[in-house]
Design a protein around this motif. Structure first.
Motif, PDB file in Angstrom:
ATOM      1  N   ASP A 214      46.155  48.263  32.915  1.00 16.56           N
ATOM      2  CA  ASP A 214      47.500  48.251  33.673  1.00 16.56           C
ATOM      3  C   ASP A 214      47.278  49.432  34.307  1.00 16.56           C
ATOM      4  OD1 ASP A 214      48.294  46.193  31.964  1.00 16.56           O
ATOM      5  OD2 ASP A 214      49.602  47.412  30.619  1.00 16.56           O
ATOM      6  N   PHE A 215      46.521  50.550  34.160  1.00 18.21           N
ATOM      7  CA  PHE A 215      46.468  51.630  35.352  1.00 18.21           C
ATOM      8  C   PHE A 215      44.941  51.827  35.602  1.00 18.21           C
ATOM      9  CE2 PHE A 215      45.898  54.807  31.786  1.00 18.21           C
ATOM     10  CZ  PHE A 215      46.418  54.149  30.634  1.00 18.21           C
ATOM     11  N   GLY A 216      44.265  50.940  35.964  1.00 10.05           N
ATOM     12  CA  GLY A 216      42.614  51.136  36.464  1.00 10.05           C
ATOM     13  C   GLY A 216      41.922  51.218  35.219  1.00 10.05           C
ATOM     14  N   GLY A 217      42.324  51.122  34.077  1.00 13.12           N
ATOM     15  CA  GLY A 217      41.229  50.998  32.833  1.00 13.12           C
ATOM     16  C   GLY A 217      40.864  52.678  32.463  1.00 13.12           C
ATOM     17  N   MET A 218      41.557  53.648  33.004  1.00 15.73           N
ATOM     18  CA  MET A 218      41.416  55.040  32.849  1.00 15.73           C
ATOM     19  C   MET A 218      42.063  55.333  31.445  1.00 15.73           C
ATOM     20  SD  MET A 218      42.018  57.301  36.255  1.00 15.73           S
ATOM     21  CE  MET A 218      43.743  56.983  36.001  1.00 15.73           C
ATOM     22  N   THR A 219      41.183  56.084  30.699  1.00 15.19           N
ATOM     23  CA  THR A 219      41.809  56.525  29.317  1.00 15.19           C
ATOM     24  C   THR A 219      41.649  58.260  29.450  1.00 15.19           C
ATOM     25  OG1 THR A 219      39.414  56.604  28.545  1.00 15.19           O
ATOM     26  CG2 THR A 219      41.249  54.849  28.079  1.00 15.19           C
ATOM     27  N   GLU A 220      41.177  58.748  30.406  1.00 16.64           N
ATOM     28  CA  GLU A 220      40.875  59.984  30.729  1.00 16.64           C
ATOM     29  C   GLU A 220      40.840  60.561  32.188  1.00 16.64           C
ATOM     30  OE1 GLU A 220      38.651  63.960  28.995  1.00 16.64           O
ATOM     31  OE2 GLU A 220      37.871  62.156  28.631  1.00 16.64           O
ATOM     32  N   LEU A 221      41.482  61.427  32.688  1.00 17.20           N
ATOM     33  CA  LEU A 221      41.400  61.685  34.032  1.00 17.20           C
ATOM     34  C   LEU A 221      40.230  62.693  34.274  1.00 17.20           C
ATOM     35  CD1 LEU A 221      42.889  61.821  36.800  1.00 17.20           C
ATOM     36  CD2 LEU A 221      43.745  63.875  36.116  1.00 17.20           C
ATOM     37  N   LEU A 222      39.218  61.913  34.725  1.00 14.53           N
ATOM     38  CA  LEU A 222      37.713  62.619  35.239  1.00 14.53           C
ATOM     39  C   LEU A 222      37.473  62.322  36.709  1.00 14.53           C
ATOM     40  CD1 LEU A 222      35.518  61.425  32.051  1.00 14.53           C
ATOM     41  CD2 LEU A 222      36.815  63.666  32.477  1.00 14.53           C
ATOM     42  N   PHE A 223      36.755  63.313  37.119  1.00 10.06           N
ATOM     43  CA  PHE A 223      36.674  63.110  38.528  1.00 10.06           C
ATOM     44  C   PHE A 223      35.253  63.195  39.137  1.00 10.06           C
ATOM     45  CE2 PHE A 223      40.226  65.754  37.409  1.00 10.06           C
ATOM     46  CZ  PHE A 223      41.186  65.370  38.185  1.00 10.06           C
ATOM     47  N   ASP A 224      35.141  62.495  40.198  1.00 15.41           N
ATOM     48  CA  ASP A 224      33.725  62.459  40.813  1.00 15.41           C
ATOM     49  C   ASP A 224      33.178  63.905  41.513  1.00 15.41           C
ATOM     50  OD1 ASP A 224      33.435  59.212  40.603  1.00 15.41           O
ATOM     51  OD2 ASP A 224      35.402  59.721  41.516  1.00 15.41           O
ATOM     52  N   ARG A 225      34.081  64.405  41.976  1.00 20.51           N
ATOM     53  CA  ARG A 225      33.805  65.655  42.607  1.00 20.51           C
ATOM     54  C   ARG A 225      34.843  66.805  42.349  1.00 20.51           C
ATOM     55  NH1 ARG A 225      29.955  62.894  43.593  1.00 20.51           N
ATOM     56  NH2 ARG A 225      28.797  62.419  45.246  1.00 20.51           N
ATOM     57  N   VAL A 226      34.200  67.913  42.072  1.00 18.94           N
ATOM     58  CA  VAL A 226      35.149  69.199  41.730  1.00 18.94           C
ATOM     59  C   VAL A 226      34.660  70.192  42.565  1.00 18.94           C
ATOM     60  CG1 VAL A 226      35.746  70.831  39.959  1.00 18.94           C
ATOM     61  CG2 VAL A 226      35.393  68.317  39.393  1.00 18.94           C
ATOM     62  N   LEU A 227      35.738  70.763  43.177  1.00 22.86           N
ATOM     63  CA  LEU A 227      35.723  71.991  44.249  1.00 22.86           C
ATOM     64  C   LEU A 227      36.140  73.011  43.283  1.00 22.86           C
ATOM     65  CD1 LEU A 227      34.700  73.425  46.770  1.00 22.86           C
ATOM     66  CD2 LEU A 227      36.770  72.884  47.734  1.00 22.86           C
ATOM     67  N   CYS A 228      35.392  74.080  43.146  1.00 18.31           N
ATOM     68  CA  CYS A 228      35.577  75.226  42.168  1.00 18.31           C
ATOM     69  C   CYS A 228      35.412  76.418  43.144  1.00 18.31           C
ATOM     70  CB  CYS A 228      34.780  75.322  40.943  1.00 18.31           C
ATOM     71  SG  CYS A 228      35.117  76.407  39.523  1.00 18.31           S
ATOM     72  N   ASP A 229      36.363  76.572  43.681  1.00 21.13           N
ATOM     73  CA  ASP A 229      36.388  77.845  44.739  1.00 21.13           C
ATOM     74  C   ASP A 229      37.464  79.031  43.923  1.00 21.13           C
ATOM     75  OD1 ASP A 229      35.904  79.399  47.276  1.00 21.13           O
ATOM     76  OD2 ASP A 229      37.862  79.243  47.603  1.00 21.13           O
ATOM     77  N   VAL A 230      36.693  79.769  43.119  1.00 16.39           N
ATOM     78  CA  VAL A 230      37.476  80.556  42.033  1.00 16.39           C
ATOM     79  C   VAL A 230      38.018  81.826  42.674  1.00 16.39           C
ATOM     80  CG1 VAL A 230      36.075  79.678  40.249  1.00 16.39           C
ATOM     81  CG2 VAL A 230      35.334  81.613  41.568  1.00 16.39           C
TER      82      VAL A 230
END
Length: 803
Positions: A277-293
């Motif tokens: 019902d919500f795009g088949g997602m079971t976990e919030l994962l990402f295609d891209r991550v910007l880690c500007d710490v």
């Protein structure tokens, strides 16, 4: 309450006392109190020691010079050029918003008007190079300006250029941003269907770039499939982030407020039938991550000269572990095959190469350091270091063995090139007579990892600040360490999967080697997310029994987790799907919105009482899926801003007499206009310019008869006026494309009023004058009737998150 208040005052006092006040008048010499006068007098006996009311920042630091000369960050023969460039002010840089309707017009204005005019004038000899595009940024959409304030005041062309920058920045057509800060998003390779996480997003200039990439080449009235989650740990910086990104007018953005190293994954039970019902997602994962710490920031010395005075090696050593935790968390949230960019505005290898090498050691073959030397060829960059030393309180350390020898307990193995842990056995060696004479000689370690694939940007190469960038790709799931438990043999396969995933998160967060059985905890959290009421009922008897008993630290932490699962984030308005069918039907009928335009589960409010809702926000399909996943996972995301403001309740005197009290927001108009069939009028250029100039015009003062007739047939309330740019045949409703220019208006009983801010009106008017005319047309101001009800301008700040 009182105790906490005193604590805050104490902290402020300590901060104030410990802070050097550079504006303070110079104190007299202590010897003067003893009757000794050390003041110098001239030949006439006048005192020449005048009090100093302001002292400029010192732009040198001996410890800084010694540290970076030893590290070999730049070659010895170029040290003077490097340090001289660091002492010069940083040129201003800005980007043209590539998704703006007028992006090509703005670029042409910079190229044909400002740059050429200054080159022709050439008063000081510097103007020709003062405004120029950055050669490495795509499509000449990023520019650099190196003018001082004195030049801006003395030169009329420069003064006009400065006003141009201020106005376009406020509108959102350009973004002021340090040149090197624009680099990391360019290496992320973001596509319009990607889920992107900006872990430490404030102040938001990089987030704005990411949104531009998501919306690149989007069709009119159609949202991209991707989205951006912009996160920051500080609430005030989140507000700054919201203010910066609201100019983008996007439905594909969510702003959250979390510690980056503990960013939630919103994991939901995998065998749930509701997942589809919500795009088949079971976990919030990402295609891209910007880690500007977060970092020590010594790469910004040209912009923030106060760092010269405060700089010390401890600034970098103190944030190394946090940077590593944030980076590992980012990799845990990254999809297999995804790309993460790690970056800092620091030159220190302890914050840069040391963090990257420890990531590669922890992750093994599951993460690859990508060679991007062929990308952006015009950008001058240098390879990462493979060898460096660590300094702590005046002592140079070449390895962890040296740190143990000198008792440096705060120095961790991951700061060194090898990353090897050394157990200090120097006492035993001395007792056994095994210590050698050459033991004090520092032998610098050399990393065997391909750290040359990292990028170092130094200031004197292209007259910028300093920056560090590493591009990482996740090849396979991160390796995990088995947790110790006697229950392992009794776990089902599904439980083991949950435990393995949780263990990966533990590795990412630095929780390695803990004797914890996480599978039971995870299953409990899943059950609570499915049935929160059950969890509350089970906890009620415990609360009664322990009401007078002081809570332990673990119990307090558990209570905090319960509040988070219930979604009761302190100080943050709830995220609620707007489902008032009566209001939605009224809006659709009044504006003639096509049934094909998706409204179902796309409208969000921040107030559960529909009778008092002031603003309704629109979200993309991707954001809707994330919100639903967040609900099912127990509201783990602390959402401070979400969606695009689409409708706003009209509160003027005439608003209550309109068939529809909700007007279209200027932010949401470009998305909604292609799907509207009612409340639209097409204006010729003359009447359109009159509206922008005078904000309100009486019906008899409208120049074009056809336009006046169209307005007369509109219902009382909000309407849209579309510019007929070429006097071509007018269709009903008008055809909408990327070149369409439209504004929201309010039709009153006797006049038509613009519902756009004064700044927006001025900017749009100037765009039209540049496009259609060479000089502004002098027009008489129409007579206004004091009794005519006026509609206030849409000038309220967009504070997404207020009810």
């Amino acid at each position: 309450m009182g105790g906490r208040g005193r604590s805050r005052r104490t902290q402020r006092k300590h901060f104030r006392d410990g802070r050097e006040n550079v504006w303070k008048t110079k104190k007299s010499d202590p010897q003067e109190a003893d009757g000794v006068n050390n003041n110098e007098n001239d030949s006439n006996g006048n005192n020449t020691n005048k009090p100093t009311h302001w002292q400029p920042f010192a732009i040198e630091n001996t410890a800084f010079d010694e540290y970076y000369k030893e590290q070999g960050a730049v070659h010895p023969e170029e040290w003077e050029s490097f340090i001289e460039c660091l002492r010069k002010p940083l040129p201003a840089a800005f980007r043209i918003n590539s998704s703006s309707q007028f992006c090509t017009d703005l670029r042409s204005q910079l190229e044909d008007e400002f740059m050429k005019a200054l080159q022709t004038e050439g008063t000081d000899g510097n103007e020709a190079e003062g405004i120029k595009p950055l050669p490495w940024y795509p499509d000449n959409f990023a520019w650099m300006s190196s003018f001082s304030r004195m030049q801006l005041r003395k030169n009329k062309n420069l003064e006009r250029f400065h006003e141009f920058l201020k106005q376009e920045n406020e509108i959102g057509n350009i973004t002021r941003q340090e040149a090197v800060s624009m680099v990391p998003p360019l290496f992320l390779d973001v596509h319009r269907d990607h889920f992107v996480l900006d872990m430490c997003a404030a102040p938001g200039s990089k987030t704005f770039q990411l949104l531009e990439m998501i919306h690149k080449e989007s069709e009119v009235g159609v949202l991209p499939n991707g989205m951006v989650i912009a996160n920051d740990v500080d609430v005030q910086r989140c507000n700054l982030l919201i203010h910066q990104t609201k100019r983008m007018c996007t439905a594909n953005l969510v702003v959250t407020n979390h510690e980056a190293q503990h960013f939630p994954s919103c994991r939901y039970k995998k065998n749930s039938t509701n997942a589809l019902d919500f795009g088949g997602m079971t976990e919030l994962l990402f295609d891209r991550v910007l880690c500007d710490v977060p970092c020590s920031g010594d790469g910004t010395l040209r912009k923030a000269p106060d760092i010269w005075r405060k700089w010390s090696v401890g600034m970098a050593n103190g944030v190394h572990c946090l940077q590593l935790q944030i980076a590992m968390r980012g990799l845990a949230l990254l999809k297999t095959g995804g790309r993460m960019v790690y970056s800092t505005c620091s030159m220190n290898p302890v914050e840069n190469e040391a963090v990257v090498s420890e990531i590669l050691r922890k992750c093994g073959d599951s993460v690859e350091l990508v060679d991007v030397s062929s990308e952006l060829p015009e950008l001058v960059r240098r390879p990462g270091l493979k060898s460096w030393k660590v300094k702590d309180k005046g002592t140079w350390l070449a390895s962890h063995k040296d740190a143990c020898k000198h008792g440096k307990s705060g120095i961790v193995p991951s700061m060194f090139p090898s990353g090897e842990t050394h157990v200090d056995t120097s006492d035993n060696d001395q007792q056994n007579g095994e210590q050698t004479e050459g033991e004090d000689v520092l032998v610098t370690e050399v990393s065997s990892l391909p750290l040359e694939r990292c990028m170092r940007i130094v200031p004197h190469d292209q007259n910028t600040g300093a920056f560090f960038i590493a591009v990482l790709q996740k090849i396979s799931p991160l390796p995990v360490l088995q947790t110790k438990s006697s229950k392992h043999s009794r776990q089902s396969p599904s439980d083991n999967d949950e435990k393995t995933k949780q263990s990966e998160d533990d590795v990412a967060n630095g929780n390695i080697g803990m004797d914890v059985d996480v599978s039971d905890v995870k299953n409990e959290e899943s059950d609570e997310a499915l049935n929160p009421s059950k969890k509350l009922k089970e906890s009620e008897p415990e609360q009664v029994e322990t009401v007078n008993k002081p809570k332990s630290r673990a119990e307090k932490a558990n209570d905090k987790r319960k509040l988070q699962i219930q979604g009761k984030w302190f100080g943050v308005d709830p995220v609620v799907f707007f489902k008032d069918d009566a209001i939605l039907t009224n809006i659709k009928e009044f504006y003639g919105i096509h049934e094909s335009f998706p409204f179902n589960h796309r409208l969000i409010t921040r107030n559960s009482d529909t009778n008092t809702v002031k603003r309704i926000y629109y979200v993309s399909e991707a954001v809707k899926n994330v919100v639903e996943l967040n609900f099912l996972a127990g509201e783990q995301l602390k959402i401070t801003s979400i969606g695009l403001k689409m409708f706003e309740r009209q509160t003027s005197r005439e608003g209550t007499s309109s068939p529809c009290v909700f007007r279209i927001s200027s932010e949401g108009l470009p998305l909604l206009l292609p799907h509207m069939t009612k409340q639209i009028a097409t204006s010729p250029p003359a009447d359109f310019k009159h509206l922008l100039q005078f904000k309100s015009i009486k019906f008899p003062d409208l120049v074009d008869d056809r336009f006046r007739e169209q307005v007369a047939h509109l219902a009382l309330g909000c309407c849209v006026v579309v510019l007929n740019q070429g006097n071509e045949g007018v269709s009903d409703p008008p055809k909408v494309d990327k070149s369409t220019i439209a504004i929201g208006c309010w039709k009153g009983r006797s006049s038509l009023s613009v519902m756009v801010t004064a700044v927006d009106c001025q900017e749009l008017l100037e765009r039209l004058l540049i496009r259609f005319e060479t000089e502004k047309e002098s027009l008489p101001e129409p007579v206004k009737d004091d009794d005519d009800a006026q509609v206030k301008e849409d000038s309220e700040p967009v504070t997404v998150g207020s009810s």
